[in-house]
Design a protein around this motif. Structure first.
Motif, PDB file in Angstrom:
ATOM      1  N   ASN A 160      48.330  15.276 -61.256  1.00  0.00           N
ATOM      2  CA  ASN A 160      47.304  16.903 -60.332  1.00  0.00           C
ATOM      3  C   ASN A 160      45.940  15.748 -60.362  1.00  0.00           C
ATOM      4  OD1 ASN A 160      49.258  18.468 -59.701  1.00  0.00           O
ATOM      5  ND2 ASN A 160      49.384  19.156 -61.888  1.00  0.00           N
ATOM      6  N   LEU A 161      45.703  14.763 -61.739  1.00  0.00           N
ATOM      7  CA  LEU A 161      44.845  14.390 -61.599  1.00  0.00           C
ATOM      8  C   LEU A 161      44.098  12.400 -61.016  1.00  0.00           C
ATOM      9  CD1 LEU A 161      44.014  13.307 -66.069  1.00  0.00           C
ATOM     10  CD2 LEU A 161      43.033  15.449 -64.024  1.00  0.00           C
ATOM     11  N   ALA A 162      45.636  12.614 -60.441  1.00  0.00           N
ATOM     12  CA  ALA A 162      45.772  11.257 -59.430  1.00  0.00           C
ATOM     13  C   ALA A 162      46.033  11.623 -58.556  1.00  0.00           C
ATOM     14  CB  ALA A 162      46.909   9.901 -59.782  1.00  0.00           C
ATOM     15  N   ARG A 163      46.007  13.022 -58.092  1.00  0.00           N
ATOM     16  CA  ARG A 163      46.478  13.882 -56.671  1.00  0.00           C
ATOM     17  C   ARG A 163      47.708  13.152 -56.235  1.00  0.00           C
ATOM     18  NH1 ARG A 163      40.915  12.675 -54.897  1.00  0.00           N
ATOM     19  NH2 ARG A 163      39.130  14.516 -55.546  1.00  0.00           N
ATOM     20  N   ILE A 164      48.341  12.926 -57.013  1.00  0.00           N
ATOM     21  CA  ILE A 164      50.347  12.941 -56.541  1.00  0.00           C
ATOM     22  C   ILE A 164      50.416  14.492 -56.790  1.00  0.00           C
ATOM     23  CG2 ILE A 164      51.990  12.423 -56.395  1.00  0.00           C
ATOM     24  CD1 ILE A 164      50.620  10.004 -58.233  1.00  0.00           C
ATOM     25  N   GLU A 165      51.405  14.906 -55.720  1.00  0.00           N
ATOM     26  CA  GLU A 165      51.236  16.549 -55.693  1.00  0.00           C
ATOM     27  C   GLU A 165      53.244  16.715 -56.052  1.00  0.00           C
ATOM     28  OE1 GLU A 165      49.070  18.765 -52.821  1.00  0.00           O
ATOM     29  OE2 GLU A 165      47.654  18.545 -53.753  1.00  0.00           O
ATOM     30  N   GLU A 166      54.071  15.006 -54.980  1.00  0.00           N
ATOM     31  CA  GLU A 166      55.277  15.324 -54.588  1.00  0.00           C
ATOM     32  C   GLU A 166      56.035  15.073 -56.075  1.00  0.00           C
ATOM     33  OE1 GLU A 166      57.075  15.715 -51.879  1.00  0.00           O
ATOM     34  OE2 GLU A 166      54.426  16.032 -50.997  1.00  0.00           O
ATOM     35  N   PRO A 167      57.593  15.659 -55.863  1.00  0.00           N
ATOM     36  CA  PRO A 167      57.885  15.555 -57.651  1.00  0.00           C
ATOM     37  C   PRO A 167      58.040  13.783 -57.660  1.00  0.00           C
ATOM     38  CG  PRO A 167      59.234  16.412 -56.537  1.00  0.00           C
ATOM     39  CD  PRO A 167      58.041  16.510 -55.292  1.00  0.00           C
ATOM     40  N   THR A 168      58.452  12.599 -56.556  1.00  0.00           N
ATOM     41  CA  THR A 168      57.879  11.748 -56.439  1.00  0.00           C
ATOM     42  C   THR A 168      58.200  10.543 -54.975  1.00  0.00           C
ATOM     43  OG1 THR A 168      60.564  11.265 -55.816  1.00  0.00           O
ATOM     44  CG2 THR A 168      60.098  11.407 -58.509  1.00  0.00           C
TER      45      THR A 168
END
Length: 451
Positions: A160-168
């Protein structure tokens, strides 16, 4: 999906792509600290090892010393690298992301590399494709991927901090700055120094735990209750519980009354016989050797006998920090795409700061090379009038002038013929004096000129 201006696919890697598991870092492969350790269920736990004082001190010392250095953007101008500012690169160097300061970012970078052997920095780009932010990822949530043609990708998990919301998601290597340490087994998998010092750190922790239990028991070691004859299991268990409840822990030191011929004998070896202090010091020194930190930097061992702060700092920089710093500079240059004429450089002046007397001596010896304002800048002083120039004493001559003098028949004018030869420069001076006297005499005859 689209991430940071890039089209990112969630699909798995191409058929035949080999996944390199780095989620558990140096613990991902079974490596025994000694022969038979795996069969005996003896393992080196990374999180536990980080609690050992020498490991913690070395890692935080290195990370803190590098984090306090400012990263400069340098440009090659007339063959000399000078600090400049550029709107495409300077902002991200001053503030890498929205939630970390420059110091916090570099501490996280170094701690990830030292603890896990790998640092993964994800780039965030603006509409121009310029990197505007960098995010340090959790190494346990990143997996390098290699395709059959040798292309490198990285599989990232939710962050979430890196704004990656996808599982992979899978991103190309161009979007990741991968700084790896000690690639002993694979060029994409770095090893932490803990791989080499984990057993020593575990031993040090065991020594400290044993000492804690020893002193918690009133400094009374465990022992044996020996009966003169045979006793059954029920009586043995009753005597053990009675002894533990009444003569251990807070009750240690109380007077025990033994009957029926029972005898108490101490079992544990005392601290003097076990040489715990020497063993604990040895484990700390082993940890320092794997991190390349001089032991005195973390309070292990005596300080060097000679009093030269700069020499000690130069030694520490060359054997411990330099390789880490230059690795970061290379990652930044390639990751930001600075090109051949621009580059990044850590300002190590504060790290190698000299004592006052030595610094003034060095600046004094730099006269004729450095400008006055450049010397004043080293002392955090403002420029002064006339300081933007290089000063040199008058008696210094160029090599060309000295060569012309030495090429003369009598370069030092020691012969009599040279003494008799009139000096044209001297005749010019005489003529000038006579002309001045004649002009003064003429002016005296003019009206209004005071006699």
């Amino acid at each position: 999906m689209r991430l940071f201006g890039l089209n990112i696919t969630r699909e798995k890697a191409a058929p035949g792509a080999r996944q390199i598991d780095t989620r558990q870092g140096w613990l991902s492969v079974v490596r025994e600290p000694f022969s038979g350790a795996w069969q005996r269920n003896v393992e080196v736990d990374q999180k536990t090892v980080l609690a050992f004082h020498a490991v913690f001190a070395c890692m935080t010392l290195i990370a803190g010393d590098i984090a306090k250095l400012r990263v400069k953007l340098m440009a090659l101008q007339e063959g000399v690298w000078s600090e400049v500012s550029n709107p495409a690169y300077s902002p991200v160097l001053r503030r890498p992301n929205r939630f970390q300061t420059r110091n916090q970012f570099w501490e996280t970078w170094i701690l990830s590399k030292l603890a896990r052997g790998n640092t993964y920095a994800l780039k965030e780009r603006d509409a121009r494709g310029v990197v505007k932010a960098l995010y340090i990822l959790d190494p346990a949530r990143v997996r390098p991927l290699v395709t059959p043609d040798g292309s490198v990708y990285y599989e990232l998990c939710t962050d979430n901090l890196a704004r990656i919301e996808e599982p992979t998601i899978v991103v190309p290597a161009a979007e990741i700055m991968h700084d790896r340490f000690n690639c002993l087994f694979h060029p994409l998998v770095g090893l932490s120094p803990i791989y080499a010092c984990g057993l020593a750190a575990t031993q040090g922790l065991q020594i400290q735990n044993n000492s804690t239990r020893f002193f918690a028991n009133g400094s009374k070691p465990g022992g044996l209750l020996i009966a003169p004859g045979k006793i059954d299991d029920a009586n043995a268990l009753r005597l053990k519980d009675y002894w533990d409840n009444n003569f251990s822990g807070e009750n240690a030191g109380k007077i025990a009354v033994l009957g029926d011929g029972l005898k108490y004998e101490a079992l544990a070896v005392n601290a003097d016989d076990a040489q715990l202090i020497e063993q604990l010091k040895l484990t700390a020194e082993i940890v320092c050797s794997t991190f390349h930190v001089p032991p005195y930097k973390i309070g292990v061992g005596a300080l060097p006998s000679y009093n030269n702060v700069q020499a000690l700092n130069v030694e520490y920089y060359s054997q411990c920090l330099q390789s880490l710093i230059e690795a970061i500079e290379t990652c930044l240059d390639e990751g930001l795409g600075t090109g051949e004429q621009l580059g990044t450089e850590f300002d190590i002046d504060n790290l190698l700061r000299m004592d006052g007397v030595t610094q003034m001596q060095v600046l004094k010896e730099g006269a004729g090379i450095l400008k006055i304002d450049e010397m004043r800048a080293k002392l955090d002083k403002k420029p002064t009038e006339g300081g933007d120039a290089v000063y040199l004493q008058q008696q210094n001559y160029s090599l060309a002038a000295l060569a012309k003098r030495d090429a003369a028949a009598d370069p030092f004018g020691t012969s009599s013929s040279a003494a008799a030869t009139p000096d044209p420069a001297a005749n010019d001076n005489v003529d000038q004096v006579q002309a001045a006297k004649a002009l003064l005499t003429m002016m005296k005859g003019l009206p209004g000129v005071r006699r």
